[in-house]
Design a protein around this motif. Structure first.
Motif, PDB file in Angstrom:
ATOM      1  N   GLU A 101       0.866  -1.180   0.000  1.00 54.96           N
ATOM      2  CA  GLU A 101       0.000   0.000   0.000  1.00 54.96           C
ATOM      3  C   GLU A 101       0.903   1.230   0.000  1.00 54.96           C
ATOM      4  N   GLU A 102       0.365   2.317  -0.458  1.00 55.74           N
ATOM      5  CA  GLU A 102       1.182   3.521  -0.534  1.00 55.74           C
ATOM      6  C   GLU A 102       0.742   4.499   0.542  1.00 55.74           C
ATOM      7  N   ASN A 103       1.689   4.923   1.373  1.00 52.74           N
ATOM      8  CA  ASN A 103       1.414   5.928   2.400  1.00 52.74           C
ATOM      9  C   ASN A 103       2.318   7.128   2.161  1.00 52.74           C
ATOM     10  N   ALA A 104       1.761   8.301   2.202  1.00 53.08           N
ATOM     11  CA  ALA A 104       2.576   9.500   2.036  1.00 53.08           C
ATOM     12  C   ALA A 104       3.012   9.996   3.403  1.00 53.08           C
ATOM     13  N   HIS A 105       4.310  10.178   3.572  1.00 46.44           N
ATOM     14  CA  HIS A 105       4.842  10.694   4.833  1.00 46.44           C
ATOM     15  C   HIS A 105       5.848  11.789   4.534  1.00 46.44           C
ATOM     16  N   PRO A 106       6.051  12.697   5.426  1.00 45.68           N
ATOM     17  CA  PRO A 106       7.132  13.670   5.213  1.00 45.68           C
ATOM     18  C   PRO A 106       8.485  12.967   5.219  1.00 45.68           C
ATOM     19  N   GLU A 120      11.221  -1.634   9.927  1.00 43.37           N
ATOM     20  CA  GLU A 120      11.273  -3.051  10.332  1.00 43.37           C
ATOM     21  C   GLU A 120       9.865  -3.618  10.426  1.00 43.37           C
ATOM     22  N   GLN A 121       9.005  -2.815  11.010  1.00 37.67           N
ATOM     23  CA  GLN A 121       7.626  -3.266  11.209  1.00 37.67           C
ATOM     24  C   GLN A 121       6.931  -3.466   9.859  1.00 37.67           C
ATOM     25  N   ILE A 122       7.209  -2.540   8.929  1.00 36.40           N
ATOM     26  CA  ILE A 122       6.590  -2.661   7.596  1.00 36.40           C
ATOM     27  C   ILE A 122       7.026  -3.959   6.931  1.00 36.40           C
TER      28      ILE A 122
END
Ligand code: FES
Length: 314
Positions: A101-106, A120-122
């Motif tokens: 899935e795609e998540n946008a983060h700074p 690691e969790q991802i």
């Protein structure tokens, strides 16, 4: 880029998989949503890995058999298919088995511990669809391992490593007739000066290193001479007969190996005149039988083949 990213995540997930959360670490809320296990996709991946390993094994078998028609094409097909199947397996893993899935983060701070933990969790959570991760890793390792073995197989062509004695075995014996490409006896009267002939032992395998000969007729009074066709430098075929064109540097005819230009003197027992070969071309004594055909009068004057594996000590 997205595909490349998918493949990389797939590889990392397969290699390291989902680890059990450490007891010391409190369970963090999921970053990646839990995926639905997909056993069908896993079966496809296992099948693809098995087929890739089979194709790589077929490459090794085709190489070892060495008597198939169109062998080069079969070798290419087997190895190409193996790579293609491996690639398809990775694609299926990336598309169907890794939760994506795609998540946008700074943009994160470099080396930020929280960020590292999240990555690691991802990775851990992206493998939630796998139900038989160990089996898939095993199948993938088998396919890659067999492919690696297939890549190393051609090293066997560098020469006999265990049985160097085969360089001492030749089919030439006193009385064995010389025949041409078509298996016809070679008559002494048919050998002309300034020409170059290839001869084989009648009734013996032409595949043996000690079989092929170069035969030339030297200017009188020397007559017809024969030598092993295998260059004593690195084992190429001696396939040129140099005709003298300038007396100062080329006083008489010479046999030449085109690989590194070792030049041998047929009028002087195959002595090296020029080039990297370290010993003369082994000569085969000849006689003319009652029918006027050429026959061997004995074995070679020296060991045939390239000069390695202690040949000079023998
Ligand atoms: S193999 Fe003949 S010169 Fe090198």
């Amino acid at each position: 880029m997205t595909r490349v990213k998918d493949f990389l995540i797939a590889a990392v997930v397969l290699a390291f998989g989902r680890r059990r959360p450490s007891r010391a670490r409190p369970a963090a809320p999921r970053v990646v949503s839990a995926g639905t296990p997909d056993r069908r996709a896993e079966n496809v991946v296992l099948g693809l890995f098995a087929a890739a390993a089979l194709c790589a094994a077929a490459f090794i078998a085709f190489y070892a058999l060495d008597r198939l028609g169109s062998q080069t094409q079969w070798l290419g097909l087997a190895r190409g298919l193996s790579f293609a199947l491996l690639a398809v397996a990775c694609m299926v893993i990336a598309r169907r088995l890794v939760v994506a899935e795609e998540n946008a983060h700074p943009y994160p701070e470099p080396e930020h511990p929280d960020e590292q933990q999240t990555i690691e969790q991802i990775v851990e959570e992206s493998g939630s669809r796998f139900t038989r991760r160990k089996l898939i890793v095993l199948a993938g390792s088998g396919a890659v391992g067999t492919l690696g073995l297939a890549a190393l197989t051609p090293a066997a062509s560098l020469g006999p490593a265990l049985d160097t004695e085969q360089l001492d075995r030749t089919p030439w014996r006193r009385g064995r007739r010389l025949v041409d490409d078509a298996g016809q006896p070679i008559a002494a009267a048919d050998i002309e000066e300034e020409s170059f002939y290839t001869a084989y032992p009648e009734g013996a395998s032409r595949e043996l290193l000690g079989s092929p000969l170069v035969v030339v007729r030297l200017p009188k009074p020397r007559g017809i001479v024969a030598f092993s066709k295998i260059c004593t430098h690195a084992g190429c075929a001696v396939s040129l007969y140099r005709k003298p064109t300038f007396a100062q540097t080329e006083p008489r005819p010479a046999l030449v190996c085109p690989c590194h230009y070792s030049t041998f003197d047929p009028a002087d027992g195959g002595k090296v005149l020029f080039g990297p070969a370290g010993r003369p071309l082994p000569q085969l004594p000849l006689f003319v039988d009652g029918d006027g055909n050429l026959r061997a009068a004995g074995g070679f004057t020296g060991r045939i083949g390239p000069s390695w594996s202690g040949v000079r000590q023998r």
